[in-house]
Each structure stands twice: as structure tokens, then as C-alpha cells.
Write an enzyme that holds these catalytic residues in place. Structure first.
Site, PDB file in Angstrom:
ATOM      1  N   LYS A  22      15.229  20.968   2.696  1.00  0.00           N
ATOM      2  CA  LYS A  22      14.273  20.182   1.812  1.00  0.00           C
ATOM      3  C   LYS A  22      12.867  18.858   2.189  1.00  0.00           C
ATOM      4  O   LYS A  22      12.140  19.497   1.468  1.00  0.00           O
ATOM      5  CB  LYS A  22      15.594  18.752   1.130  1.00  0.00           C
ATOM      6  CG  LYS A  22      15.296  17.660   0.542  1.00  0.00           C
ATOM      7  CD  LYS A  22      16.004  16.556   0.475  1.00  0.00           C
ATOM      8  CE  LYS A  22      15.782  15.904   1.197  1.00  0.00           C
ATOM      9  NZ  LYS A  22      14.608  14.326   1.178  1.00  0.00           N
ATOM     10  N   ASN A  23      13.292  19.270   2.806  1.00  0.00           N
ATOM     11  CA  ASN A  23      12.398  19.128   3.633  1.00  0.00           C
ATOM     12  C   ASN A  23      11.339  20.087   3.636  1.00  0.00           C
ATOM     13  O   ASN A  23       9.832  19.637   3.743  1.00  0.00           O
ATOM     14  CB  ASN A  23      11.906  17.142   4.578  1.00  0.00           C
ATOM     15  CG  ASN A  23      12.786  16.099   4.227  1.00  0.00           C
ATOM     16  OD1 ASN A  23      12.931  16.039   3.256  1.00  0.00           O
ATOM     17  ND2 ASN A  23      13.540  15.601   5.496  1.00  0.00           N
ATOM     18  N   CYS A 124      13.335   6.730  -1.108  1.00  0.00           N
ATOM     19  CA  CYS A 124      14.506   5.760  -0.923  1.00  0.00           C
ATOM     20  C   CYS A 124      14.027   4.202  -0.353  1.00  0.00           C
ATOM     21  O   CYS A 124      12.319   4.116   0.043  1.00  0.00           O
ATOM     22  CB  CYS A 124      14.684   6.247   0.323  1.00  0.00           C
ATOM     23  SG  CYS A 124      15.692   7.612   1.058  1.00  0.00           S
ATOM     24  N   ARG A 129       7.358   1.277   3.996  1.00  0.00           N
ATOM     25  CA  ARG A 129       6.914   3.180   3.551  1.00  0.00           C
ATOM     26  C   ARG A 129       5.572   2.869   3.350  1.00  0.00           C
ATOM     27  O   ARG A 129       5.208   3.546   1.904  1.00  0.00           O
ATOM     28  CB  ARG A 129       7.845   3.582   3.425  1.00  0.00           C
ATOM     29  CG  ARG A 129       8.911   3.999   3.971  1.00  0.00           C
ATOM     30  CD  ARG A 129      10.265   5.139   3.321  1.00  0.00           C
ATOM     31  NE  ARG A 129       9.532   6.618   3.689  1.00  0.00           N
ATOM     32  CZ  ARG A 129      10.165   6.930   3.946  1.00  0.00           C
ATOM     33  NH1 ARG A 129      11.975   6.935   2.804  1.00  0.00           N
ATOM     34  NH2 ARG A 129      10.243   8.079   4.055  1.00  0.00           N
ATOM     35  N   ASP A 314      16.860  10.533  10.592  1.00  0.00           N
ATOM     36  CA  ASP A 314      17.473  11.063   8.846  1.00  0.00           C
ATOM     37  C   ASP A 314      18.822  11.156   9.588  1.00  0.00           C
ATOM     38  O   ASP A 314      20.035  11.669   8.897  1.00  0.00           O
ATOM     39  CB  ASP A 314      16.413  12.261   8.390  1.00  0.00           C
ATOM     40  CG  ASP A 314      15.867  11.923   7.852  1.00  0.00           C
ATOM     41  OD1 ASP A 314      15.111  10.516   7.663  1.00  0.00           O
ATOM     42  OD2 ASP A 314      15.001  12.763   7.206  1.00  0.00           O
ATOM     43  N   ARG A 406      20.678  13.877  -3.692  1.00  0.00           N
ATOM     44  CA  ARG A 406      18.884  14.703  -3.694  1.00  0.00           C
ATOM     45  C   ARG A 406      19.277  15.426  -2.235  1.00  0.00           C
ATOM     46  O   ARG A 406      18.021  15.970  -2.118  1.00  0.00           O
ATOM     47  CB  ARG A 406      18.889  13.028  -3.083  1.00  0.00           C
ATOM     48  CG  ARG A 406      18.267  12.584  -4.112  1.00  0.00           C
ATOM     49  CD  ARG A 406      17.866  10.756  -4.005  1.00  0.00           C
ATOM     50  NE  ARG A 406      16.594  11.924  -3.570  1.00  0.00           N
ATOM     51  CZ  ARG A 406      15.885  10.657  -2.335  1.00  0.00           C
ATOM     52  NH1 ARG A 406      16.152   9.631  -1.766  1.00  0.00           N
ATOM     53  NH2 ARG A 406      14.993  11.418  -1.570  1.00  0.00           N
TER      54      ARG A 406
HETATM   55  C1  UD1 Z   1       9.586  12.611   6.283  1.00  0.00           C
HETATM   56  C2  UD1 Z   1      10.919  13.201   5.298  1.00  0.00           C
HETATM   57  C3  UD1 Z   1      12.208  11.975   5.734  1.00  0.00           C
HETATM   58  C4  UD1 Z   1      12.365  11.203   7.622  1.00  0.00           C
HETATM   59  C5  UD1 Z   1      10.799  11.126   7.554  1.00  0.00           C
HETATM   60  C6  UD1 Z   1      10.453  10.521   9.079  1.00  0.00           C
HETATM   61  C7  UD1 Z   1      10.147  14.347   3.826  1.00  0.00           C
HETATM   62  C8  UD1 Z   1      10.271  14.084   2.219  1.00  0.00           C
HETATM   63  N1  UD1 Z   1      10.666  12.966   4.495  1.00  0.00           N
HETATM   64  O1  UD1 Z   1       9.171  11.143   5.316  1.00  0.00           O
HETATM   65  O2  UD1 Z   1      12.767  12.337   5.003  1.00  0.00           O
HETATM   66  O3  UD1 Z   1      12.658  10.404   7.439  1.00  0.00           O
HETATM   67  O4  UD1 Z   1       9.584  12.009   7.685  1.00  0.00           O
HETATM   68  O5  UD1 Z   1      11.294  11.667   9.760  1.00  0.00           O
HETATM   69  O6  UD1 Z   1       9.643  14.974   4.922  1.00  0.00           O
HETATM   70  N2  UD1 Z   1       3.761   5.468   8.130  1.00  0.00           N
HETATM   71  C9  UD1 Z   1       2.535   5.197   7.375  1.00  0.00           C
HETATM   72  N3  UD1 Z   1       1.536   5.388   6.926  1.00  0.00           N
HETATM   73  C10 UD1 Z   1       1.545   6.146   6.398  1.00  0.00           C
HETATM   74  C11 UD1 Z   1       2.768   6.974   5.865  1.00  0.00           C
HETATM   75  C12 UD1 Z   1       3.786   6.803   7.362  1.00  0.00           C
HETATM   76  O7  UD1 Z   1       2.605   3.812   8.417  1.00  0.00           O
HETATM   77  O8  UD1 Z   1       0.620   6.767   5.944  1.00  0.00           O
HETATM   78  C13 UD1 Z   1       4.865   5.256   8.750  1.00  0.00           C
HETATM   79  C14 UD1 Z   1       5.874   5.174   8.448  1.00  0.00           C
HETATM   80  O9  UD1 Z   1       6.696   4.094   7.393  1.00  0.00           O
HETATM   81  C15 UD1 Z   1       7.785   4.911   9.311  1.00  0.00           C
HETATM   82  C16 UD1 Z   1       6.559   6.468  10.067  1.00  0.00           C
HETATM   83  O10 UD1 Z   1       5.112   6.366   9.874  1.00  0.00           O
HETATM   84  O11 UD1 Z   1       7.658   4.223  10.226  1.00  0.00           O
HETATM   85  C17 UD1 Z   1       6.637   8.100   9.705  1.00  0.00           C
HETATM   86  O12 UD1 Z   1       6.933   8.014   8.452  1.00  0.00           O
HETATM   87  P1  UD1 Z   1       6.524   9.361   7.901  1.00  0.00           P
HETATM   88  O13 UD1 Z   1       6.739  10.342   9.230  1.00  0.00           O
HETATM   89  O14 UD1 Z   1       5.133   9.881   7.159  1.00  0.00           O
HETATM   90  O15 UD1 Z   1       7.542   9.724   6.833  1.00  0.00           O
HETATM   91  P2  UD1 Z   1       7.855  11.226   5.557  1.00  0.00           P
HETATM   92  O16 UD1 Z   1       6.502  11.947   5.759  1.00  0.00           O
HETATM   93  O17 UD1 Z   1       7.544   9.397   4.353  1.00  0.00           O
END
Ligand code: UD1
Length: 428
Positions: A22-23, A124, A129, A314, A406
Site C-alpha cells: 500500500k505505502n 490516522c 503528524r 507500522d 484501508r
Molecule cells: C509513512 C507511512 C506510514 C508510516 C510512516 C513511518 C505512507 C503512506 N505512510 O507515513 O505508514 O508509519 O511513514 O514509517 O507511506 N514529520 C514531521 N514533519 C513532516 C513530516 C513528518 O515532523 O513534515 C514527522 C512525523 O510527525 C513523524 C516522523 O516525521 O514523527 C515520520 O513521519 P513520516 O515518515 O513523514 O510518515 P508518513 O510519510 O506520514
């Protein structure tokens, strides 16, 4: 609303086919916005999140043909995505709020059209986030960003320009968004402290097939030399490592033995090592992974979530479900997201002994879990309750099944085929 009923206590035996990730599929689909030619994705999983993104892409002007399964290939389906013309550069609140990954249209739209208007995402309920890293990165590439009435307005009328972007924390989504944006920027972009998750590498490989110039794929330093245009390509989505890991836990907690066809051992190595420490046997074979806990007690092991190649966040909830029945204690520490322990009170209602202190949970193993009605507020928390239910005595009813839909394709069918007593109770 549908529910899932499980009568626990049966060891799982058999074979499960692992679907496309999915991701990986979600960012790959948004990459179709970067070209007017057709991007064909194969091994796409059939999941609610994929459908949600399809709706968003269609309103941006992407035409989509679902071409059924690949010849000689039972799993997954094949989808042609063609963004000949971008009909709208706005990603509206009603669609974006359903899934946080919708933010991944931002980079491609700005890169191709010079502007985009994307609602701030929902998704979620795990922690706050933010999306600040996505936005700061786009600013580095020369875009102007404004936040207005819940929308991100990004514009770069003269196009994006390459730059060095240093991420202060590892972000999968920000790496993907900026990687896509950089492919069409003028000049060279370096992403420093980039996410190394296999899904990022899968996206980069697909972009290369579309004509992008990218070096350092799979490392934390990715270099992109912008090109004038990208073209169509055909790309196969990698197997889902989180689905794989979830079934490893399900086999382990029930004392069963399962072959996971299509699974990729390399992408679950950190999980496999932890499980081996807990007394589970995991072996790779050509085209899959075999998991077995025929004899012996599970042992408590400490786990800390980390960016890839560390133990994935995850998989944290499913690992905790497994540890509830291990001998001894396990300290589970979550370092990626705040507030990602929503499964704890539900597991405790099934008889688990868990105490949370800040970002760590101390799990003391119990000899039995008891079935109960449970529910969770996110995808992986929900599936951890299914894992626990498979081992619990009596009946577990998992509510809010839409979370499972999902991210898990045919969850009940796959588990039932391995001997689990599990069924979906469809709402009237
Ligand atoms: C993706 C995955 C999710 C997984 C996560 C971490 C998808 C669709 N989802 O989510 O299933 O749990 O990676 O492996 O691929 N952060 C910031 N600022 C930002 C972006 C992120 O501070 O602009 C922080 C987040 O709050 C979190 C950390 O960075 O603490 C990691 O998040 P991130 O790797 O960005 O997760 P997603 O890409 O949303």
C-alpha cells in the site's frame, strides 16, 4: 458497520499470498501526475486507501483503466494512469481528509503545473503528524507557500529549481514528495538524511523508468538531476512488508507455520531478527518467507521503532500483541510517532498486562488472553487486535473494520484459509 468475529486458539497452518505494498502504491500512483503519458502499475493491492487516492487523482484529471490481473499472475491488479491534462490543481478537503497520503499530490502538481492547492491532511489519529518538512523542502526548491483557510497554496510560476534539502528528521512522505518534485526541477537537487524505506526506493526506481535521473537510490543521500519531461512506464509494486510482518506475528502468536508467498525477506530483516530472538523461526525461500513456531514458549524481547532499516513503527502494535503472551517482559519503545499506543487499553481488556510510561510500554507476558469486543482508531492498532484475537480464548469481536480495509486485502479470507476461525459480520 462491519465487524470481524474471531474464535481464537487455532494454530495457523498454510500459505498466504502477500499483496503489493500500500505505502509503495500510493506515491507511485501520484507519480502519474508528472507525465502526460501512461504510467502502468502492476501488482496494485485492492484496498480502500487505493480507491480513495483514485478518486482524488480522477478529479485532478487522471484517466484510469483498471485492466484486471496480469497475465499468468493471480495477485494484484494492473492499472493504467494517464494525466494527459491536469484538470484541477486543487486537492479538496473532502477527499484529502480521508487519507493523509493525499499530500503526495503536492510535489508532482507544483512541479508540473507551477501551482497547487492542497487541503491540509487528516488521516490516522496517531499524533500530530505535521507536514512542515514537505513545505520547507518545496520552498527550498523555489516555491512560495501560503496557508489559507485550511489549504496549502504552493506556487512556482517559473518552475522549481534544484537545491540541497537537509531533513532534520527522517520523513518517508517528505522524501517522496520532494523526490517527485525534483525530477522536473531545473538543475540538481540533493536530499540529505532522506528516508531509506523500500517504498521510497520503489518510487525512485519507477521515476527512473519514467526518464528521471536519480542517484543514491536506497541511501540517505539522493541526488536528482532535473529533466524537462518524464514519459510513461510500466512498473510492478513491491510486496507489502507490513502485511508480511503482520502474518509473521499471527503465525507466531498461534504457534503455527505459514508460507508467505511473494514476501521479500530483505525488507523484513529487522522484524525477522527480533522474532528470532523471541523464539520464532523465519527462513527465506525462493519467492517467499516461511515462519514457524512449532514448539516452545515465546520469550519477551525489547523493541524500539526506528526508520528503515530499523524495526518499523507500522509493526509496533502487532509486536506488542505478540509480546502479551511471551514469557517474561518486553519493553516496546515508539520513537517515530507520539500517541501510537491506542491499542494498549484494548489489549488490556483482553487480559494483557501492559504499562505505558511516556513513549515506552512495558509488556509483562500472561499465559492466556480472553476474547472481548474491541475497537481501535487506526489501521495497525486494529490489526494488532486481530492478532491477539487469534490466540485469545473465546470470542473476539473487532469493531470499526473499515480501518482494516484501508490496508489489508482479504484479511479474513487469508487467515481462514490457514485454519483461523474468523468471519466478517456484515452490517445490515
Ligand atoms: C509513512 C507511512 C506510514 C508510516 C510512516 C513511518 C505512507 C503512506 N505512510 O507515513 O505508514 O508509519 O511513514 O514509517 O507511506 N514529520 C514531521 N514533519 C513532516 C513530516 C513528518 O515532523 O513534515 C514527522 C512525523 O510527525 C513523524 C516522523 O516525521 O514523527 C515520520 O513521519 P513520516 O515518515 O513523514 O510518515 P508518513 O510519510 O506520514
Amino acid at each position: 458497520m462491519d465487524r470481524i468475529r474471531i474464535r481464537g486458539g487455532r494454530p495457523l497452518e498454510g500459505t498466504i499470498a502477500i499483496g503489493g505494498a500500500k505505502n509503495a502504491a500510493l506515491p507511485l500512483m501520484t507519480a502519474s501526475l508528472l507525465t502526460e503519458e501512461t504510467l502502468t502499475l502492476t501488482n496494485l493491492p485492492r484496498l480502500a486507501d487505493i480507491t480513495t487516492l483514485q478518486h482524488l487523482l480522477v478529479q485532478h484529471g487522471v484517466s484510469m483503466t483498471i485492466a484486471g490481473s496480469e497475465a499468468g499472475e493471480e495477485r494484484g491488479h494492473v492499472v493504467d494512469l494517464t494525466a494527459r491534462r491536469i484538470a484541477s490543481t486543487t486537492a479538496p478537503y473532502d477527499l484529502v481528509r480521508k487519507m493523509r497520503a493525499s499530500i503526495l499530490v503536492l510535489g508532482p502538481l507544483v512541479a508540473r503545473c507551477g501551482h497547487a492547492r492542497v487541503s491540509l491532511p487528516g488521516g490516522c489519529a496517531i499524533g500530530t503528524r505535521p507536514v512542515d518538512l514537505h513545505l520547507k523542502g518545496l520552498e527550498k526548491l523555489g516555491a512560495t507557500i501560503e496557508l489559507k483557510t485550511g489549504y496549502i497554496e504552493a506556487s512556482a510560476p517559473k518552475g522549481l529549481r534544484g537545491a540541497e534539502i537537509v531533513f532534520p528528521v527522517v520523513s518517508v512522505g517528505a522524501t517522496e514528495n520532494l523526490l517527485m518534485a525534483a525530477t522536473l526541477a531545473e538543475g540538481e537537487t540533493t536530499l540529505v538524511n532522506a528516508a531509506r524505506e523500500p517504498e521510497v526506493a520503489d518510487l525512485a526506481n519507477c521515476l527512473v523508468a519514467m526518464g528521471a535521473d536519480i542517484e543514491g537510490i536506497g541511501t540517505d543521500r539522493i541526488r536528482v538531476r532535473g529533466v524537462k519531461r518524464l514519459h510513461g512506464a510500466r512498473h510492478r509494486v513491491i510486496p507489502d512488508r507490513i502485511e508480511t510482518g503482520t502474518y509473521l506475528m499471527a503465525a507466531a502468536i498461534t504457534g503455527g507455520s505459514i508460507r508467505l508467498e511473494g514476501a521479500d525477506y530483505g525488507s523484513i530483516e529487522a522484524v525477522a531478527k527480533v522474532l528470532e530472538g523471541a523464539g520464532v523461526e523465519i527462513t527465506a525461500f525462493e519467492g517467499g518467507v516461511h515462519v514457524r513456531r512449532a514448539n516452545g514458549q515465546l520469550t519477551g524481547v525489547d523493541v524500539m521503532t526506528e526508520p528503515f532499516p530499523g524495526f518499523p513503527t507500522d509493526m509496533q502494535a502487532q509486536m506488542m500483541a505478540l509480546m502479551t503472551m511471551a514469557e517474561g517482559a518486553a519493553m516496546i519503545t515508539e520513537t517515530i510517532f507520539e500517541n501510537r499506543f491506542m491499542h494498549v487499553p484494548e489489549l488490556c481488556r483482553m487480559g494483557a498486562n501492559i504499562n505505558v510510561h511516556g513513549s515506552s510500554a512495558m509488556v509483562r507476558g500472561v499465559s492466556r488472553l480472553a476474547g472481548a469486543p474491541v475497537m481501535a482508531t487506526d489501521l495497525r492498532a486494529s490489526v494488532s487486535l486481530v492478532v491477539a484475537g487469534l490466540a485469545a480464548e473465546g470470542e473476539t469481536i473487532v469493531n470499526r473494520v473499515y480501518h482494516l480495509d484501508r490496508g489489508y486485502e482479504h484479511l479474513e479470507e487469508k487467515l481462514a484459509a490457514c485454519g483461523a476461525d474468523i468471519e466478517r459480520l456484515v452490517a445490515d
